[in-house]
Structure formats: C-alpha cells, structure tokens
Design a protein around this motif. Structure first.
Motif, PDB file in Angstrom:
ATOM      1  N   GLU A 135       0.856  -1.195   0.000  1.00  0.00           N
ATOM      2  CA  GLU A 135       0.000   0.000   0.000  1.00  0.00           C
ATOM      3  C   GLU A 135       0.886   1.237   0.000  1.00  0.00           C
ATOM      4  OE1 GLU A 135      -2.607   0.011   3.402  1.00  0.00           O
ATOM      5  OE2 GLU A 135      -3.827  -1.635   2.604  1.00  0.00           O
ATOM      6  N   CYS A 136       0.376   2.311  -0.588  1.00  0.00           N
ATOM      7  CA  CYS A 136       1.052   3.606  -0.524  1.00  0.00           C
ATOM      8  C   CYS A 136       0.020   4.644  -0.098  1.00  0.00           C
ATOM      9  CB  CYS A 136       1.641   3.954  -1.889  1.00  0.00           C
ATOM     10  SG  CYS A 136       2.401   5.584  -1.931  1.00  0.00           S
ATOM     11  N   HIS A 137       0.270   5.270   1.062  1.00  0.00           N
ATOM     12  CA  HIS A 137      -0.721   6.212   1.601  1.00  0.00           C
ATOM     13  C   HIS A 137      -0.413   7.645   1.177  1.00  0.00           C
ATOM     14  CE1 HIS A 137      -2.754   3.373   4.450  1.00  0.00           C
ATOM     15  NE2 HIS A 137      -1.733   2.662   4.000  1.00  0.00           N
ATOM     16  N   GLY A 138      -1.456   8.375   0.849  1.00  0.00           N
ATOM     17  CA  GLY A 138      -1.267   9.762   0.433  1.00  0.00           C
ATOM     18  C   GLY A 138      -2.579  10.505   0.483  1.00  0.00           C
ATOM     19  N   GLU A 139      -2.701  11.525  -0.380  1.00  0.00           N
ATOM     20  CA  GLU A 139      -3.952  12.299  -0.365  1.00  0.00           C
ATOM     21  C   GLU A 139      -4.303  12.760  -1.771  1.00  0.00           C
ATOM     22  OE1 GLU A 139      -2.557  15.004   2.554  1.00  0.00           O
ATOM     23  OE2 GLU A 139      -1.650  16.336   1.077  1.00  0.00           O
ATOM     24  N   ILE A 140      -5.598  12.933  -1.987  1.00  0.00           N
ATOM     25  CA  ILE A 140      -6.056  13.416  -3.291  1.00  0.00           C
ATOM     26  C   ILE A 140      -5.872  14.927  -3.336  1.00  0.00           C
ATOM     27  CG2 ILE A 140      -8.011  13.586  -4.888  1.00  0.00           C
ATOM     28  CD1 ILE A 140      -6.975  10.696  -4.452  1.00  0.00           C
ATOM     29  N   LEU A 141      -5.098  15.388  -4.322  1.00  0.00           N
ATOM     30  CA  LEU A 141      -4.836  16.827  -4.463  1.00  0.00           C
ATOM     31  C   LEU A 141      -6.099  17.535  -4.973  1.00  0.00           C
ATOM     32  CD1 LEU A 141      -1.334  16.448  -6.168  1.00  0.00           C
ATOM     33  CD2 LEU A 141      -1.808  16.999  -3.762  1.00  0.00           C
ATOM     34  N   TYR A 142      -6.049  18.870  -5.038  1.00  0.00           N
ATOM     35  CA  TYR A 142      -7.207  19.621  -5.543  1.00  0.00           C
ATOM     36  C   TYR A 142      -7.105  19.857  -7.050  1.00  0.00           C
ATOM     37  CZ  TYR A 142      -8.745  20.236  -0.778  1.00  0.00           C
ATOM     38  OH  TYR A 142      -9.202  19.988   0.489  1.00  0.00           O
ATOM     39  N   ALA A 143      -5.884  19.709  -7.592  1.00  0.00           N
ATOM     40  CA  ALA A 143      -5.675  19.867  -9.041  1.00  0.00           C
ATOM     41  C   ALA A 143      -4.502  18.984  -9.444  1.00  0.00           C
ATOM     42  CB  ALA A 143      -5.364  21.322  -9.357  1.00  0.00           C
ATOM     43  N   PRO A 144      -4.491  18.499 -10.691  1.00  0.00           N
ATOM     44  CA  PRO A 144      -3.387  17.630 -11.115  1.00  0.00           C
ATOM     45  C   PRO A 144      -2.073  18.399 -11.233  1.00  0.00           C
ATOM     46  CG  PRO A 144      -4.889  18.087 -12.952  1.00  0.00           C
ATOM     47  CD  PRO A 144      -5.490  18.711 -11.739  1.00  0.00           C
ATOM     48  N   LYS A 145      -0.961  17.711 -10.998  1.00  0.00           N
ATOM     49  CA  LYS A 145       0.349  18.320 -11.275  1.00  0.00           C
ATOM     50  C   LYS A 145       1.385  17.244 -11.605  1.00  0.00           C
ATOM     51  CE  LYS A 145       1.504  19.005  -6.361  1.00  0.00           C
ATOM     52  NZ  LYS A 145       2.241  19.815  -5.424  1.00  0.00           N
ATOM     53  N   GLY A 146       2.328  17.605 -12.505  1.00  0.00           N
ATOM     54  CA  GLY A 146       3.392  16.686 -12.907  1.00  0.00           C
ATOM     55  C   GLY A 146       3.087  15.968 -14.206  1.00  0.00           C
ATOM     56  N   ASN A 147       4.152  15.391 -14.788  1.00  0.00           N
ATOM     57  CA  ASN A 147       4.001  14.726 -16.095  1.00  0.00           C
ATOM     58  C   ASN A 147       4.412  13.263 -16.096  1.00  0.00           C
ATOM     59  OD1 ASN A 147       3.337  17.194 -17.484  1.00  0.00           O
ATOM     60  ND2 ASN A 147       5.495  17.758 -17.143  1.00  0.00           N
ATOM     61  N   GLY A 148       4.971  12.789 -15.005  1.00  0.00           N
ATOM     62  CA  GLY A 148       5.496  11.417 -15.002  1.00  0.00           C
ATOM     63  C   GLY A 148       4.431  10.384 -14.670  1.00  0.00           C
ATOM     64  N   GLY A 149       4.845   9.128 -14.650  1.00  0.00           N
ATOM     65  CA  GLY A 149       3.978   8.035 -14.211  1.00  0.00           C
ATOM     66  C   GLY A 149       2.818   7.775 -15.139  1.00  0.00           C
ATOM     67  N   PHE A 150       1.707   7.328 -14.583  1.00  0.00           N
ATOM     68  CA  PHE A 150       0.529   7.002 -15.393  1.00  0.00           C
ATOM     69  C   PHE A 150      -0.711   7.055 -14.497  1.00  0.00           C
ATOM     70  CE2 PHE A 150      -0.598   2.660 -14.016  1.00  0.00           C
ATOM     71  CZ  PHE A 150       0.519   2.331 -13.270  1.00  0.00           C
ATOM     72  N   GLY A 151      -1.847   6.752 -15.100  1.00  0.00           N
ATOM     73  CA  GLY A 151      -3.091   6.633 -14.338  1.00  0.00           C
ATOM     74  C   GLY A 151      -3.399   7.866 -13.483  1.00  0.00           C
ATOM     75  N   TYR A 152      -3.617   7.635 -12.201  1.00  0.00           N
ATOM     76  CA  TYR A 152      -4.036   8.692 -11.274  1.00  0.00           C
ATOM     77  C   TYR A 152      -2.850   9.407 -10.620  1.00  0.00           C
ATOM     78  CZ  TYR A 152      -8.612   6.432 -11.752  1.00  0.00           C
ATOM     79  OH  TYR A 152      -9.782   5.910 -12.251  1.00  0.00           O
ATOM     80  N   ASP A 153      -1.632   9.146 -11.077  1.00  0.00           N
ATOM     81  CA  ASP A 153      -0.443   9.751 -10.452  1.00  0.00           C
ATOM     82  C   ASP A 153      -0.522  11.273 -10.295  1.00  0.00           C
ATOM     83  OD1 ASP A 153       0.866   7.415  -9.909  1.00  0.00           O
ATOM     84  OD2 ASP A 153       2.154   7.460 -11.677  1.00  0.00           O
ATOM     85  N   PRO A 154      -1.040  12.018 -11.308  1.00  0.00           N
ATOM     86  CA  PRO A 154      -1.017  13.488 -11.181  1.00  0.00           C
ATOM     87  C   PRO A 154      -1.884  14.043 -10.049  1.00  0.00           C
ATOM     88  CG  PRO A 154      -1.368  12.839 -13.478  1.00  0.00           C
ATOM     89  CD  PRO A 154      -1.508  11.590 -12.656  1.00  0.00           C
ATOM     90  N   ILE A 155      -2.848  13.268  -9.540  1.00  0.00           N
ATOM     91  CA  ILE A 155      -3.710  13.813  -8.477  1.00  0.00           C
ATOM     92  C   ILE A 155      -3.422  13.173  -7.115  1.00  0.00           C
ATOM     93  CG2 ILE A 155      -5.562  14.432 -10.079  1.00  0.00           C
ATOM     94  CD1 ILE A 155      -7.129  11.971  -8.730  1.00  0.00           C
ATOM     95  N   PHE A 156      -2.369  12.341  -7.051  1.00  0.00           N
ATOM     96  CA  PHE A 156      -2.053  11.652  -5.800  1.00  0.00           C
ATOM     97  C   PHE A 156      -0.862  12.339  -5.121  1.00  0.00           C
ATOM     98  CE2 PHE A 156      -0.418   8.222  -3.097  1.00  0.00           C
ATOM     99  CZ  PHE A 156      -1.597   7.705  -2.570  1.00  0.00           C
ATOM    100  N   GLY A 157      -1.141  12.998  -3.998  1.00  0.00           N
ATOM    101  CA  GLY A 157      -0.094  13.720  -3.282  1.00  0.00           C
ATOM    102  C   GLY A 157       0.594  12.850  -2.248  1.00  0.00           C
ATOM    103  N   LEU A 158       1.904  13.072  -2.107  1.00  0.00           N
ATOM    104  CA  LEU A 158       2.709  12.264  -1.178  1.00  0.00           C
ATOM    105  C   LEU A 158       3.283  13.142  -0.070  1.00  0.00           C
ATOM    106  CD1 LEU A 158       4.613  10.372  -3.966  1.00  0.00           C
ATOM    107  CD2 LEU A 158       3.185   9.238  -2.246  1.00  0.00           C
ATOM    108  N   PRO A 159       2.639  13.169   1.103  1.00  0.00           N
ATOM    109  CA  PRO A 159       3.173  13.968   2.209  1.00  0.00           C
ATOM    110  C   PRO A 159       4.632  13.610   2.510  1.00  0.00           C
ATOM    111  CG  PRO A 159       0.997  13.142   2.746  1.00  0.00           C
ATOM    112  CD  PRO A 159       1.395  12.492   1.464  1.00  0.00           C
ATOM    113  N   GLU A 160       4.980  12.317   2.367  1.00  0.00           N
ATOM    114  CA  GLU A 160       6.362  11.902   2.688  1.00  0.00           C
ATOM    115  C   GLU A 160       7.389  12.426   1.676  1.00  0.00           C
ATOM    116  OE1 GLU A 160       7.060   7.516   1.997  1.00  0.00           O
ATOM    117  OE2 GLU A 160       5.000   7.602   1.299  1.00  0.00           O
ATOM    118  N   MET A 161       6.900  12.954   0.534  1.00  0.00           N
ATOM    119  CA  MET A 161       7.801  13.530  -0.470  1.00  0.00           C
ATOM    120  C   MET A 161       7.555  15.037  -0.563  1.00  0.00           C
ATOM    121  SD  MET A 161       9.403  10.782  -1.644  1.00  0.00           S
ATOM    122  CE  MET A 161      10.146  11.241  -3.193  1.00  0.00           C
TER     123      MET A 161
END
Ligand code: IMP
Length: 198
Positions: A135-161
């Motif tokens: 599992e990877c825990h995080g939070e749903i952002l209010y707007a997408p950001k970034g260009n990498g990865g795939f799927g839902y990556d742009p709206i998944f925020g990582l407090p640990e990063m």
C-alpha cells in the motif's frame, strides 16, 4: 527462470520490469511471449483479480506468470473506486478523464486521505501461487500536477515527499515508495522462500 508479466498496461509493465529486473528476476511481457489476453476481472479483491490474470497467462503459455492488480481507495468515497479503478466512470475514458472525474466527485470533500493498493500474484505452471501486497498512503490533491507516471499519479499527493504528486517524482523514487514497489519486494521475499523450500 523466465517469468511472464500478465498485463497489457504500459505504465505497469515499465515499473514491474524495472523493479523485478533490479531484483534479478528475468521477465517478458505477455505480448512479447506472443499472447494477447484480456480476461474479465470479476474478482472481489485485488488479489482475486491478480490471480485470475496470472492463472490465465500461465495456463496458456505453460510458464510462471506474474500479475499486478492495483487501484486507488479514497476514504471520502468509502474506499471507491477500489477494484473498479481501471474502469472508473465507464468504458472509453482516458486516464485524464478518469482522474478529472474523481477530482469532481471530491470537490466538497475535506477528508482527502487515499491509498494506492497493489496485489502481485505469481502462478507457477504446476499451480503453486506466490504473492505480495503493498500500500502507498497519500492524499487526493485539488488539481493535477506533474508529467510522469501514469493513471491517477497526477492527483495523488505524497506527504512523505514534501507534498509532491506521484507524477512529480522520478521513476526510481516512485518505485521506492509505491504500492507496486512494496508488493513486488514482498513477492520477491516469498519467491526466495519458495525456491529454498522446493
Ligand atoms: P488494473 O490493475 O488493471 O485493474 O488497473 C488498475 C488501475 O489503477 C490502473 O489502470 C490505473 O488507473 C490505476 N493505478 C494502479 N497503479 C497506479 C499507479 O501506480 N499510479 C496511478 N494509477 C495507478
């Protein structure tokens, strides 16, 4: 021994190949093995669906097959989209359509907590099953950001990063913190145990 990756999802294949190769596990995609298999993912859990995909590929090819079934579980949506993440919003939508729909459905939600989940299952030609879960825990952002990865990556925020989205970190950073990275690490431990016991 060679393993087949039972998936047609490009984003997943890139990540799984990178992580497994680094761990000394030789893999080819089912397409490279000459198989174009689309199975119905009608299981109730991530592990059920991963098993269905790996079992089908292993049976047809007679090789060990590894599959990942993954998805996004959002607290404010009661754990949805969960096992339905790939089809959220219906057929024919792009990744962007799907994450924008999720953002819209989260418009008024204050609780942004969410997790990515991955179940990795390997089915051996003799039917033996080896698996891992992450599992990877995080939070749903209010707007997408970034260009990498795939799927839902742009709206998944990582407090640990530092609040970066999953799309804003490097592939190596993602593999180190992601649900899939953790599930594959666990799977590799189980695989080593399996080989030491047979
Ligand atoms: P499935 O495992 O084929 O059912 O698909 C899972 C779906 O979850 C994918 O199509 C993606 O939309 C989403 N997903 C799974 N892992 C990730 C990830 O690492 N980043 C972003 N989206 C993901």
């Amino acid at each position: 021994m060679r393993f087949v990756l039972a998936s047609n999802n490009k984003g997943k294949l890139i990540e799984m190949k990178a992580i497994l190769s680094e761990q000394g596990v030789e893999v080819i995609s089912q397409r490279e093995a000459g198989l174009n298999l689309e199975v119905e993912e009608n299981g109730e859990t991530f592990a059920d669906n991963a098993y269905i995909k790996a079992k089908a590929a292993s049976e047809v090819l007679g090789l060990p097959a590894i599959s990942d079934d993954s998805g996004l579980c959002v607290e404010a949506l009661g754990g949805a989209p969960g096992v339905h993440t790939a089809r959220y919003g219906g057929e024919g939508l792009s990744d962007e359509d799907r994450y924008l729909l999720l953002l819209k459905n989260m418009e008024n939600a204050e609780d942004r907590r969410a997790k990515f989940v991955s179940a990795v299952v390997c089915v051996m030609p003799n039917g033996d099953v080896i698996s891992g879960y992450g599992e990877c825990h995080g939070e749903i952002l209010y707007a997408p950001k970034g260009n990498g990865g795939f799927g839902y990556d742009p709206i998944f925020g990582l407090p640990e990063m530092g609040g970066k989205s999953m799309s804003e970190i490097t592939a190596e950073e993602k593999n180190a913190v992601s649900h899939r990275g953790k599930a594959i690490e666990k799977f590799r431990e189980e695989l080593m145990k399996y080989y030491s016991e047979i």
